[in-house]
Motif scaffolding. Sequence first.
Motif, PDB file in Angstrom:
ATOM      1  N   ALA A 197     -18.671   2.002 -13.846  1.00 43.01           N
ATOM      2  CA  ALA A 197     -19.940   2.806 -14.072  1.00 43.01           C
ATOM      3  C   ALA A 197     -19.616   3.481 -15.488  1.00 43.01           C
ATOM      4  CB  ALA A 197     -19.708   4.055 -13.069  1.00 43.01           C
ATOM      5  N   SER A 243     -28.196   7.416 -20.660  1.00 40.25           N
ATOM      6  CA  SER A 243     -28.602   6.679 -19.225  1.00 40.25           C
ATOM      7  C   SER A 243     -27.077   6.419 -18.750  1.00 40.25           C
ATOM      8  CB  SER A 243     -29.345   5.152 -19.431  1.00 40.25           C
ATOM      9  OG  SER A 243     -30.494   5.432 -20.120  1.00 40.25           O
ATOM     10  N   CYS A 244     -26.956   6.397 -17.306  1.00 37.99           N
ATOM     11  CA  CYS A 244     -25.610   5.992 -16.525  1.00 37.99           C
ATOM     12  C   CYS A 244     -26.283   4.854 -15.539  1.00 37.99           C
ATOM     13  CB  CYS A 244     -25.092   7.454 -15.975  1.00 37.99           C
ATOM     14  SG  CYS A 244     -26.184   8.129 -14.889  1.00 37.99           S
ATOM     15  N   GLY A 245     -25.155   4.321 -15.355  1.00 41.42           N
ATOM     16  CA  GLY A 245     -25.391   2.890 -14.225  1.00 41.42           C
ATOM     17  C   GLY A 245     -24.196   2.197 -14.227  1.00 41.42           C
ATOM     18  N   TRP A 246     -24.282   1.149 -13.453  1.00 44.54           N
ATOM     19  CA  TRP A 246     -23.216   0.088 -13.449  1.00 44.54           C
ATOM     20  C   TRP A 246     -23.547  -0.925 -14.683  1.00 44.54           C
ATOM     21  CZ3 TRP A 246     -19.758   1.413 -10.186  1.00 44.54           C
ATOM     22  CH2 TRP A 246     -20.106   2.227  -9.177  1.00 44.54           C
ATOM     23  N   LEU A 272     -27.676  -2.351 -17.560  1.00 43.66           N
ATOM     24  CA  LEU A 272     -27.255  -1.440 -16.618  1.00 43.66           C
ATOM     25  C   LEU A 272     -27.988  -1.252 -15.467  1.00 43.66           C
ATOM     26  CD1 LEU A 272     -26.872   2.044 -18.693  1.00 43.66           C
ATOM     27  CD2 LEU A 272     -25.361   0.751 -17.795  1.00 43.66           C
ATOM     28  N   ALA A 273     -27.379  -1.413 -14.326  1.00 49.04           N
ATOM     29  CA  ALA A 273     -27.991  -1.373 -12.957  1.00 49.04           C
ATOM     30  C   ALA A 273     -27.805   0.121 -12.465  1.00 49.04           C
ATOM     31  CB  ALA A 273     -27.414  -2.260 -12.104  1.00 49.04           C
ATOM     32  N   GLN A 274     -28.934   0.635 -12.049  1.00 48.09           N
ATOM     33  CA  GLN A 274     -28.912   1.915 -11.262  1.00 48.09           C
ATOM     34  C   GLN A 274     -28.105   2.045  -9.955  1.00 48.09           C
ATOM     35  OE1 GLN A 274     -32.651   4.447 -10.761  1.00 48.09           O
ATOM     36  NE2 GLN A 274     -32.061   4.216  -8.662  1.00 48.09           N
ATOM     37  N   SER A 275     -28.487   1.011  -9.063  1.00 47.19           N
ATOM     38  CA  SER A 275     -27.690   0.877  -7.803  1.00 47.19           C
ATOM     39  C   SER A 275     -27.055  -0.481  -7.857  1.00 47.19           C
ATOM     40  CB  SER A 275     -28.811   1.064  -6.945  1.00 47.19           C
ATOM     41  OG  SER A 275     -29.284   2.343  -6.878  1.00 47.19           O
ATOM     42  N   TYR A 276     -26.110  -0.650  -6.834  1.00 41.45           N
ATOM     43  CA  TYR A 276     -25.256  -1.783  -6.884  1.00 41.45           C
ATOM     44  C   TYR A 276     -24.860  -1.764  -5.473  1.00 41.45           C
ATOM     45  CZ  TYR A 276     -21.018  -5.114  -7.228  1.00 41.45           C
ATOM     46  OH  TYR A 276     -20.402  -5.993  -7.021  1.00 41.45           O
ATOM     47  N   HIS A 300     -33.409  -1.538 -10.589  1.00 45.05           N
ATOM     48  CA  HIS A 300     -33.672  -0.386 -11.755  1.00 45.05           C
ATOM     49  C   HIS A 300     -32.799  -0.947 -12.859  1.00 45.05           C
ATOM     50  CE1 HIS A 300     -35.718   1.838  -8.558  1.00 45.05           C
ATOM     51  NE2 HIS A 300     -36.563   2.116  -9.449  1.00 45.05           N
TER      52      HIS A 300
END
Length: 94
Positions: free
Chosen positions: A6, A37-40, A55-59, A67
Amino acid sequence: MAGLTAVVVVWADAHAGPDRWTPLEDLDDDGEYLVESCGWLVPVGDGGKPDHVTLAQSYTPDEHVDHVLHIPISMVRSIASITQRQVQSDRATP
């Protein structure tokens, strides 16, 4: 793709100028428009786009993402990992 990190990415986004006819000499340069922006973080070998920060928002546990942003490396200003913290309740225990 197990164990994605993350992160928070600060990057310079493209931004629009005036929305009407404007003489060239009246165009202002307001500098960079920075976005956080934050994400995986998705590595190139796991589906990330070359020469980009992906970056992926959800995993999910079955390795699905949604996203997804592909930010060109040249636009990235910083990347910081997000560390896990213990969340404490404000409520008193009975």
